[in-house]
Design an enzyme around this catalytic site. Structure first.
Site, PDB file in Angstrom:
ATOM      1  N   TRP A 171      19.173  83.755   3.695  1.00  0.00           N
ATOM      2  CA  TRP A 171      20.401  83.885   4.486  1.00  0.00           C
ATOM      3  C   TRP A 171      20.150  84.446   5.882  1.00  0.00           C
ATOM      4  CZ3 TRP A 171      20.338  88.881   5.844  1.00  0.00           C
ATOM      5  CH2 TRP A 171      19.698  89.770   4.968  1.00  0.00           C
ATOM      6  N   ASN A 172      18.966  85.004   6.138  1.00  0.00           N
ATOM      7  CA  ASN A 172      18.837  85.732   7.416  1.00  0.00           C
ATOM      8  C   ASN A 172      18.673  84.808   8.618  1.00  0.00           C
ATOM      9  OD1 ASN A 172      16.220  85.098   6.636  1.00  0.00           O
ATOM     10  ND2 ASN A 172      15.342  87.048   7.273  1.00  0.00           N
ATOM     11  N   LYS A 195      18.180  73.794  -0.749  1.00  0.00           N
ATOM     12  CA  LYS A 195      19.166  74.739  -1.304  1.00  0.00           C
ATOM     13  C   LYS A 195      19.225  75.960  -0.399  1.00  0.00           C
ATOM     14  CE  LYS A 195      19.400  78.292  -3.662  1.00  0.00           C
ATOM     15  NZ  LYS A 195      20.613  78.963  -3.138  1.00  0.00           N
ATOM     16  N   PRO A 196      20.302  76.108   0.373  1.00  0.00           N
ATOM     17  CA  PRO A 196      20.423  77.298   1.219  1.00  0.00           C
ATOM     18  C   PRO A 196      20.871  78.495   0.384  1.00  0.00           C
ATOM     19  CG  PRO A 196      22.368  75.924   1.462  1.00  0.00           C
ATOM     20  CD  PRO A 196      21.471  75.212   0.478  1.00  0.00           C
ATOM     21  N   ALA A 197      20.704  79.685   0.951  1.00  0.00           N
ATOM     22  CA  ALA A 197      21.226  80.885   0.283  1.00  0.00           C
ATOM     23  C   ALA A 197      22.748  80.775   0.191  1.00  0.00           C
ATOM     24  CB  ALA A 197      20.845  82.129   1.083  1.00  0.00           C
ATOM     25  N   SER A 249      12.301  86.298  -0.727  1.00  0.00           N
ATOM     26  CA  SER A 249      11.619  87.527  -1.138  1.00  0.00           C
ATOM     27  C   SER A 249      10.352  87.223  -1.939  1.00  0.00           C
ATOM     28  CB  SER A 249      12.564  88.371  -1.992  1.00  0.00           C
ATOM     29  OG  SER A 249      12.912  87.651  -3.152  1.00  0.00           O
ATOM     30  N   GLU A 270       6.859  81.445   2.058  1.00  0.00           N
ATOM     31  CA  GLU A 270       7.055  82.341   3.220  1.00  0.00           C
ATOM     32  C   GLU A 270       7.837  83.531   2.705  1.00  0.00           C
ATOM     33  OE1 GLU A 270       6.040  81.862   6.317  1.00  0.00           O
ATOM     34  OE2 GLU A 270       5.411  79.771   6.298  1.00  0.00           O
ATOM     35  N   LEU A 271       7.146  84.632   2.438  1.00  0.00           N
ATOM     36  CA  LEU A 271       7.773  85.721   1.670  1.00  0.00           C
ATOM     37  C   LEU A 271       8.008  86.972   2.529  1.00  0.00           C
ATOM     38  CD1 LEU A 271       5.675  85.120  -1.569  1.00  0.00           C
ATOM     39  CD2 LEU A 271       7.848  84.085  -0.889  1.00  0.00           C
ATOM     40  N   CYS A 304      12.085  88.858   8.498  1.00  0.00           N
ATOM     41  CA  CYS A 304      10.850  89.101   7.754  1.00  0.00           C
ATOM     42  C   CYS A 304       9.748  89.646   8.664  1.00  0.00           C
ATOM     43  CB  CYS A 304      10.384  87.816   7.089  1.00  0.00           C
ATOM     44  SG  CYS A 304      10.232  86.474   8.267  1.00  0.00           S
ATOM     45  N   GLU A 401      10.189  96.838   2.449  1.00  0.00           N
ATOM     46  CA  GLU A 401      10.801  96.129   3.573  1.00  0.00           C
ATOM     47  C   GLU A 401      12.189  96.752   3.780  1.00  0.00           C
ATOM     48  OE1 GLU A 401      11.393  92.006   2.582  1.00  0.00           O
ATOM     49  OE2 GLU A 401      10.903  91.365   4.602  1.00  0.00           O
TER      50      GLU A 401
HETATM   51  P1  NAP Z   1      15.834  85.913  -1.944  1.00  0.00           P
HETATM   52  O1  NAP Z   1      16.723  86.751  -2.755  1.00  0.00           O
HETATM   53  O2  NAP Z   1      14.453  85.690  -2.409  1.00  0.00           O
HETATM   54  O3  NAP Z   1      16.599  84.516  -1.786  1.00  0.00           O
HETATM   55  C1  NAP Z   1      16.038  83.463  -1.038  1.00  0.00           C
HETATM   56  C2  NAP Z   1      16.540  82.148  -1.599  1.00  0.00           C
HETATM   57  O4  NAP Z   1      16.080  82.022  -2.935  1.00  0.00           O
HETATM   58  C3  NAP Z   1      18.049  82.024  -1.647  1.00  0.00           C
HETATM   59  O5  NAP Z   1      18.401  80.693  -1.364  1.00  0.00           O
HETATM   60  C4  NAP Z   1      18.358  82.364  -3.091  1.00  0.00           C
HETATM   61  O6  NAP Z   1      19.544  81.760  -3.542  1.00  0.00           O
HETATM   62  C5  NAP Z   1      17.179  81.729  -3.785  1.00  0.00           C
HETATM   63  N1  NAP Z   1      16.896  82.245  -5.113  1.00  0.00           N
HETATM   64  C6  NAP Z   1      17.071  83.485  -5.601  1.00  0.00           C
HETATM   65  N2  NAP Z   1      16.669  83.540  -6.895  1.00  0.00           N
HETATM   66  C7  NAP Z   1      16.238  82.299  -7.225  1.00  0.00           C
HETATM   67  C8  NAP Z   1      15.719  81.701  -8.418  1.00  0.00           C
HETATM   68  N3  NAP Z   1      15.548  82.394  -9.542  1.00  0.00           N
HETATM   69  N4  NAP Z   1      15.399  80.391  -8.389  1.00  0.00           N
HETATM   70  C9  NAP Z   1      15.573  79.663  -7.279  1.00  0.00           C
HETATM   71  N5  NAP Z   1      16.057  80.168  -6.115  1.00  0.00           N
HETATM   72  C10 NAP Z   1      16.380  81.473  -6.098  1.00  0.00           C
HETATM   73  O7  NAP Z   1      15.687  86.419  -0.453  1.00  0.00           O
HETATM   74  P2  NAP Z   1      16.830  86.799   0.583  1.00  0.00           P
HETATM   75  O8  NAP Z   1      17.340  88.148   0.266  1.00  0.00           O
HETATM   76  O9  NAP Z   1      17.807  85.670   0.699  1.00  0.00           O
HETATM   77  O10 NAP Z   1      15.999  86.802   1.943  1.00  0.00           O
HETATM   78  C11 NAP Z   1      15.358  87.920   2.416  1.00  0.00           C
HETATM   79  C12 NAP Z   1      13.878  87.830   2.121  1.00  0.00           C
HETATM   80  O11 NAP Z   1      13.349  86.649   2.716  1.00  0.00           O
HETATM   81  C13 NAP Z   1      13.114  88.984   2.726  1.00  0.00           C
HETATM   82  O12 NAP Z   1      12.161  89.447   1.827  1.00  0.00           O
HETATM   83  C14 NAP Z   1      12.447  88.343   3.935  1.00  0.00           C
HETATM   84  O13 NAP Z   1      11.273  88.991   4.353  1.00  0.00           O
HETATM   85  C15 NAP Z   1      12.168  86.976   3.432  1.00  0.00           C
HETATM   86  N6  NAP Z   1      11.977  86.048   4.547  1.00  0.00           N
HETATM   87  C16 NAP Z   1      10.706  85.589   4.777  1.00  0.00           C
HETATM   88  C17 NAP Z   1      10.482  84.738   5.843  1.00  0.00           C
HETATM   89  C18 NAP Z   1       9.098  84.225   6.127  1.00  0.00           C
HETATM   90  O14 NAP Z   1       8.982  83.273   6.897  1.00  0.00           O
HETATM   91  N7  NAP Z   1       8.057  84.789   5.542  1.00  0.00           N
HETATM   92  C19 NAP Z   1      11.537  84.362   6.673  1.00  0.00           C
HETATM   93  C20 NAP Z   1      12.821  84.851   6.400  1.00  0.00           C
HETATM   94  C21 NAP Z   1      13.012  85.704   5.314  1.00  0.00           C
HETATM   95  P3  NAP Z   1      20.944  82.561  -3.631  1.00  0.00           P
HETATM   96  O15 NAP Z   1      21.165  83.190  -2.327  1.00  0.00           O
HETATM   97  O16 NAP Z   1      21.913  81.489  -3.907  1.00  0.00           O
HETATM   98  O17 NAP Z   1      20.767  83.529  -4.751  1.00  0.00           O
END
Ligand code: NAP
Length: 498
Positions: A171-172, A195-197, A249, A270-271, A304, A401
């Site tokens: 979502w960020n 699939k977006p957040a 994440s 990309e975590l 991130c 983080e």
């Molecule tokens: P997240 O909780 O991991 O969610 C990311 C995506 O994964 C969302 O679309 C979420 O869907 C989905 N998701 C969650 N659980 C899932 C599952 N069991 N199976 C399939 N999909 C699933 O992360 P976030 O809180 O949205 O984003 C923040 C994180 O992203 C931070 O850790 C940040 O560092 C990281 N990030 C990394 C980068 C990079 O390039 N390295 C860039 C941006 C962000 P729902 O929202 O529908 O639950």
């Protein structure tokens, strides 16, 4: 609800001022031809600044996601067979439409994500830069001809699209995290499902609408929305999908990697990050303070690559803080829809709870609160820009983080000490350091265990450079000439012509 300049954009999904909830009779079949008017299949989208419902999206079922895979399967071969130039032209038309709708896309993003409008505009331009970059890069997918060991042999290397791809995004960055996967996939000749957040699905649907209008064939790019585990199951288990690209994440990345094992999908992850930001005594301190504001407070600290652990050389700490603190005090918080605002709300209440509990833990363990530390009365999700000093390794904030607007400052005495501290983390995404010393520049950039290093700058993201991490920040690269390789297979062709 703010009115858009283009009333046709997302008209189905946005809540309009005259309606208290989305009007189901208004819906078109943009990307959800299989869902019906059952409210149970809708998920509301809220504005994080004030909690208002701003729209809705369908909650696709497993069968609907599988149908989307079948749609992709039916057009994968014809899309791959188009010339790179034809695909490039369509991508460029998509980019033109995104530019033409930039203000509306930025408004939608600010409404669902909370970031200030100026940042949303910046993100739409950044997102579009990936489309234009890969529209060009798709024309340069070169193979190789290798000198063979036998006179009768000819050895060639072909690069071919990997096939149907899937993307899961956070979502960020509701637009850029999508285009930096979709653009290389499409340019390479792959179809892709996204699939977006669920906090920020409207930006994704708006991008899909514009892609459809640009003439990208139906089934080539499909956004699916709904329960993440349901969609994730199909994306990881369906053997027709050959590649999954995930940004989010580290915890979810691990789960998806395990789930992909059964079909052995190619993966890009990309975590999360835990970026160190090092200020050496010889640095230009004004520049370092400016860079830290950018690296720390962009998107209210929710990126991130945000500076997470700030290491300032002990003997210049007071001087640095004297420059830095007034800059933090000048940041304007509020509703992202106001152009003057620098920092908007955090994404949701859990984010506020996490940030405040990290702050409490640090203060309980001896950190000094220099400014901020409280919630702004304008919104229960706005954490005022905060600076703490005297941060030590036993505090949670030194390891996790933060994903919020807190500058956590520690000090160091020597280069070797700060490199050891900077590398003392499971993560390895971005790192920053400030120095004018040439020899130190090389030593430090080589020693930092990170996928990306910024020296004397707090802003490193660009479509032309490879973005990605090492260690538990994942693997794979996005952007640049490396980004398109993630969507290609290498085929070795050996001929005997004797
Ligand atoms: P997240 O909780 O991991 O969610 C990311 C995506 O994964 C969302 O679309 C979420 O869907 C989905 N998701 C969650 N659980 C899932 C599952 N069991 N199976 C399939 N999909 C699933 O992360 P976030 O809180 O949205 O984003 C923040 C994180 O992203 C931070 O850790 C940040 O560092 C990281 N990030 C990394 C980068 C990079 O390039 N390295 C860039 C941006 C962000 P729902 O929202 O529908 O639950």
């Amino acid at each position: 609800m703010t009115t858009l300049k283009n009333p046709a954009l997302l008209k189905t999904y946005l809540v309009h001022p005259s309606t208290s909830s989305a009007n189901s009779n208004d819906r078109d079949n943009n990307n959800d031809s299989n869902d019906n008017n059952d409210n149970a299949k809708r998920v509301d989208v809220n504005n994080p600044f004030n909690g208002e419902v701003i729209g809705w999206v369908p909650s696709h079922t497993k069968q609907e996601v599988e149908q989307a895979v079948a749609n992709a399967d039916s057009v994968q071969a014809s899309w791959a067979a188009q010339t790179a130039e034809a695909r490039s032209d369509l991508l460029m038309q998509w980019a033109d439409l995104i530019d033409a709708n930039l203000d509306d896309l930025a408004t939608i993003m600010t409404l669902e994500q909370g970031k200030p409008l100026k940042e949303s505009r910046g993100e739409i331009s950044y997102a579009n830069s990936f489309i234009r970059w890969f529209a060009e890069e798709g024309k340069r997918i070169y193979g190789d001809v290798i000198p063979a060991p036998k006179a009768s042999q000819r050895i060639s290397v072909l690069k071919q699209p990997i096939g149907i791809c899937a993307a899961i995004t956070p979502w960020n960055f509701p637009a850029a995290m999508i285009t930096r996967k979709v653009a290389p996939a499409l340019a390479a000749g792959c179809t892709i499902l996204v699939k977006p957040a669920m906090q920020t699905p409207l930006s994704a649907l708006a991008l899909q609408q514009l892609a459809d209008e640009a003439g990208i064939p139906k089934g080539v790019l499909q956004v699916v929305t709904g329960d993440s585990a349901t969609v994730g199951d199909v994306f990881t288990q369906d053997a027709r999908i050959k590649k999954l690209s995930f940004t989010g994440s580290t915890a979810v990345g691990r789960t998806l990697m395990a789930q992909c094992a059964t079909t052995l999908k190619k993966l890009s992850l990309e975590l999360g990050g835990n970026a160190p930001f090092i200020v050496f005594a010889d640095a230009d301190l004004d520049k370092a303070a400016e860079g830290l504001i950018a690296a720390k407070y962009r998107n209210a600290g929710q990126t991130c690559v945000c500076a997470n652990r700030i290491y300032v050389e002990e003997r210049i700490k007071d001087e640095f803080l004297a420059i830095y603190l007034p800059k933090v005090a000048a940041l304007k918080v509020g509703n992202g829809l106001s152009d003057a605002v620098d920092i908007g709300p955090l994404i949701n209440n859990q984010a506020v709870e996490k940030v405040t509990s990290l702050l409490k833990d640090a203060l309980d363990k001896g950190a000094n609160l220099l400014t901020g530390g409280d919630i702004n009365p304008l919104s229960e999700r706005i954490v005022n820009p905060t600076v703490i000093s005297n941060v030590t390794a036993d505090m949670d904030i030194a390891h996790e983080e933060i994903f919020g607007p807190i500058t956590a400052i520690a000090t160091f005495q020597s280069e070797s000490e700060v490199i050891a501290k900077a590398n003392d983390t499971l993560y390895g995404l971005a790192a920053y350091f400030y120095t004018k010393d040439l020899a130190r520049s090389w030593r430090v950039s080589e020693a930092l265990e990170y996928g990306m290093v910024g020296q004397n700058t707090g802003l490193i993201s660009t479509a032309v450079a490879p973005f990605g991490g090492v260690k538990q920040s994942g693997f794979g690269r996005e952007g640049s000439k490396y980004g398109i390789e993630e969507y290609l297979i290498v085929k070795y062709w050996c001929q005997d012509i004797g």
